[in-house]
Design a protein around this motif. Sequence first.
Motif, PDB file in Angstrom:
ATOM      1  N   GLU A 191       0.759  -1.104  -0.245  1.00 13.40           N
ATOM      2  CA  GLU A 191       0.112  -0.149  -0.001  1.00 13.40           C
ATOM      3  C   GLU A 191       0.875   1.333  -0.047  1.00 13.40           C
ATOM      4  O   GLU A 191       0.720   1.977  -0.751  1.00 13.40           O
ATOM      5  N   ALA A 192       1.847   1.358   0.788  1.00 16.48           N
ATOM      6  CA  ALA A 192       2.671   2.345   0.816  1.00 16.48           C
ATOM      7  C   ALA A 192       3.499   2.778  -0.474  1.00 16.48           C
ATOM      8  O   ALA A 192       3.862   3.960  -0.844  1.00 16.48           O
ATOM      9  N   TRP A 193       4.086   1.527  -0.908  1.00 17.63           N
ATOM     10  CA  TRP A 193       4.663   1.794  -2.224  1.00 17.63           C
ATOM     11  C   TRP A 193       3.789   2.330  -3.151  1.00 17.63           C
ATOM     12  O   TRP A 193       4.213   3.155  -4.126  1.00 17.63           O
ATOM     13  N   ILE A 194       2.568   1.917  -3.369  1.00 12.05           N
ATOM     14  CA  ILE A 194       1.564   2.560  -4.521  1.00 12.05           C
ATOM     15  C   ILE A 194       1.387   4.018  -4.101  1.00 12.05           C
ATOM     16  O   ILE A 194       1.372   4.810  -4.863  1.00 12.05           O
ATOM     17  N   PHE A 195       1.285   4.278  -2.835  1.00 13.20           N
ATOM     18  CA  PHE A 195       1.154   5.818  -2.685  1.00 13.20           C
ATOM     19  C   PHE A 195       2.329   6.399  -3.100  1.00 13.20           C
ATOM     20  O   PHE A 195       2.113   7.601  -3.549  1.00 13.20           O
ATOM     21  N   LEU A 196       3.450   6.040  -2.544  1.00 11.89           N
ATOM     22  CA  LEU A 196       4.692   6.725  -3.051  1.00 11.89           C
ATOM     23  C   LEU A 196       5.114   6.989  -4.642  1.00 11.89           C
ATOM     24  O   LEU A 196       5.375   7.805  -5.139  1.00 11.89           O
ATOM     25  N   GLU A 197       4.545   5.806  -5.348  1.00 10.00           N
ATOM     26  CA  GLU A 197       4.720   5.697  -6.781  1.00 10.00           C
ATOM     27  C   GLU A 197       3.573   6.757  -7.640  1.00 10.00           C
ATOM     28  O   GLU A 197       4.106   7.243  -8.229  1.00 10.00           O
ATOM     29  N   PHE A 198       2.498   7.027  -6.642  1.00  7.05           N
ATOM     30  CA  PHE A 198       1.575   7.990  -7.240  1.00  7.05           C
ATOM     31  C   PHE A 198       2.333   9.473  -6.994  1.00  7.05           C
ATOM     32  O   PHE A 198       2.041  10.347  -7.798  1.00  7.05           O
ATOM     33  N   VAL A 199       2.842   9.691  -5.859  1.00 10.59           N
ATOM     34  CA  VAL A 199       3.645  11.007  -5.493  1.00 10.59           C
ATOM     35  C   VAL A 199       4.788  11.064  -6.573  1.00 10.59           C
ATOM     36  O   VAL A 199       4.825  12.232  -7.194  1.00 10.59           O
ATOM     37  N   GLU A 200       5.576  10.057  -6.984  1.00  9.69           N
ATOM     38  CA  GLU A 200       6.460  10.312  -7.959  1.00  9.69           C
ATOM     39  C   GLU A 200       5.728  10.567  -9.272  1.00  9.69           C
ATOM     40  O   GLU A 200       6.173  11.503 -10.032  1.00  9.69           O
ATOM     41  N   PHE A 201       4.725  10.103  -9.774  1.00  7.42           N
ATOM     42  CA  PHE A 201       3.856  10.297 -10.736  1.00  7.42           C
ATOM     43  C   PHE A 201       3.654  11.627 -10.792  1.00  7.42           C
ATOM     44  O   PHE A 201       3.856  12.140 -12.020  1.00  7.42           O
ATOM     45  N   LEU A 202       2.978  12.244 -10.001  1.00  7.21           N
ATOM     46  CA  LEU A 202       2.426  13.539  -9.838  1.00  7.21           C
ATOM     47  C   LEU A 202       3.654  14.511 -10.158  1.00  7.21           C
ATOM     48  O   LEU A 202       3.775  15.478 -10.732  1.00  7.21           O
ATOM     49  N   HIS A 203       4.862  13.988  -9.404  1.00  9.86           N
ATOM     50  CA  HIS A 203       6.260  15.193  -9.300  1.00  9.86           C
ATOM     51  C   HIS A 203       6.557  15.015 -10.861  1.00  9.86           C
ATOM     52  O   HIS A 203       7.147  15.994 -11.293  1.00  9.86           O
ATOM     53  N   GLU A 204       6.691  13.669 -11.546  1.00  7.05           N
ATOM     54  CA  GLU A 204       7.167  13.666 -13.056  1.00  7.05           C
ATOM     55  C   GLU A 204       6.403  14.476 -13.834  1.00  7.05           C
ATOM     56  O   GLU A 204       6.844  15.082 -14.996  1.00  7.05           O
ATOM     57  N   LYS A 205       4.905  14.709 -13.586  1.00  2.01           N
ATOM     58  CA  LYS A 205       4.058  15.537 -14.583  1.00  2.01           C
ATOM     59  C   LYS A 205       4.128  16.987 -13.856  1.00  2.01           C
ATOM     60  O   LYS A 205       3.677  17.935 -14.652  1.00  2.01           O
ATOM     61  N   GLY A 206       5.044  17.254 -12.877  1.00  4.96           N
ATOM     62  CA  GLY A 206       5.131  18.629 -12.479  1.00  4.96           C
ATOM     63  C   GLY A 206       3.843  19.194 -11.876  1.00  4.96           C
ATOM     64  O   GLY A 206       3.585  20.259 -11.676  1.00  4.96           O
ATOM     65  N   LEU A 207       2.998  18.193 -11.213  1.00  2.00           N
ATOM     66  CA  LEU A 207       1.788  18.746 -10.628  1.00  2.00           C
ATOM     67  C   LEU A 207       1.696  18.668  -9.254  1.00  2.00           C
ATOM     68  O   LEU A 207       0.983  19.544  -8.480  1.00  2.00           O
TER      69      LEU A 207
END
Length: 536
Positions: free
Chosen positions: A310-326
């Motif tokens: 669960e925690a890995w998914i949360f941080l992967e989504f954080v990284e996804f938003l970061h890569e999109k500049g959002l």
Amino acid sequence: MFEKEIQQEIKFLNNPNNGNIKQSVLADDFFLDLPQYHELKKKFRETEYYSRHWKWHQLVRLVLEPQQTRQYMYDRLLSLLLKHRRSYDEYFILKTQEGIHQLPNPLADLNRLEILYERYFQIYLDIKNKIHFDYPKKEYKGPTIRGAINWNNTIQNSSTEFPIEFVSSIRQKEFETSENILLILCAEWLFRESSRLLQIDFKEPISEYNRSLLSEISQKTQMILHDFPFKSILNESKRYWNLSSSDPRIKQLEQKTKQRINQRLVRNSNYVKILEWIDDFRSLDISRVTDSTPTRHILDSLENVDTVYEAWIFLEFVEFLHEKGLLINLKLGDKAHCQFEYRGLIVTFWYEKSFSQKEGHAWILLHVPDFTAMVNDEILAIFDAKNYSNTGYYSESQNKMLAYMNNLDTSFGALIYPNYPKNWDDFTRDERMQQLVLFLDTKNSEATNNEIKNHARKLVDLAWIDLPKEYQTIAEPVAFRKFEHPIPGKKARFHFEQSLSLIRMPPEQSEIAINLKNQSLQEIFKAIVSRIPLIA
């Protein structure tokens, strides 16, 4: 009582040279009801696992799931956490059945300290053998000439026709530079922390290997602090020995060293490595370990592995938003969440936010989905991660998600699995044969049944990536599957426009797994932002 015996029995039954029972069959809870496994069932019920309310399929997973899969997921989680947290004092709090774990946990991650220790000694040896020193001029004034005479200054300062005092200068080696002081301070930090950890009486004793490691670090760094060949550096560094690695005075030494490197006054590349090492040592934050710090690694328990997923998914989504500049905000600790801006609205993606009747969100029960996307007080979408490998439990999780959606009055819910929806590589041999026979029958209607089956047998045991291109369309890796209500052509009586998605996010390092993960993160994002107009 029978813990080790049960684990050995599971491995035996799964081993191709022995029982050759597939994990999917072995993990079925009805497996233990077969008459020939009556004794196995009896032993399982006398284990600590059973007393802690484990299901049989959970134990099978714990025994048979590859360790490297868990380790990659954990390492990736830790890497993203260190990248995105705002300070060394910020931790990700994971609540498990065992208790509360904080990440990073420097004690459970002593392997990172071991890596740092080995890196430091290599850097230390490389610098000691080619240590940098300054070579500044020192000026002298007097009747004795020392080095080169500065005639201009000598004549200007002379009151006689022939000078009786001379201004001269000589170059002398100077070792007490900022970069050399930092080199010794790193040894002092390793000695200080390893010695301190050895003296702590932990509630759960640390392993013998870790105790041996800490002893080795303590002894070798103590030798450096006693026997370093350049005593002037050693003595100068002692001014900083009682300071923490984050003290402003240490930061000043780092800044000065960076300037000297940028000005090319220091050319040995190992001094750059020592600055990088200091950053990594700080991120470990070993100084915060106390006697109450858990010594067990979070991966030691299967329930914890599910929480790590669960925690890995949360941080992967954080990284996804970061890569999109959002990404505009990330908060860890209690009430962890991240935020991003979309069409002028701030969307909050919560980790384990609870909803109760009192707060006005829940209709009848307290519910805590793994992830909830909200704008202000409105729920856009809810997500729940289920680290299942046994397909028999997917319907159970889907029932739970439908309960979430109804209780929290939201129109979208998604379940995230590591290996579902199923792809070619997940199918049993019989399922693959069925798919191939159907495909070949439509492709060549004139072929006989025997010809089709013979052709299918040549392909059935291949991995999806090894299938000929034309056959890869049979069951290509898919990242998600969506179910919508009402079904086209029918009218809904009570629940309008509800969607349930099944999303696949395998925590693995293969090209296919990473591709599926990226597609799934895009689907999660799309599911959230597509619902913003509903509440805007």
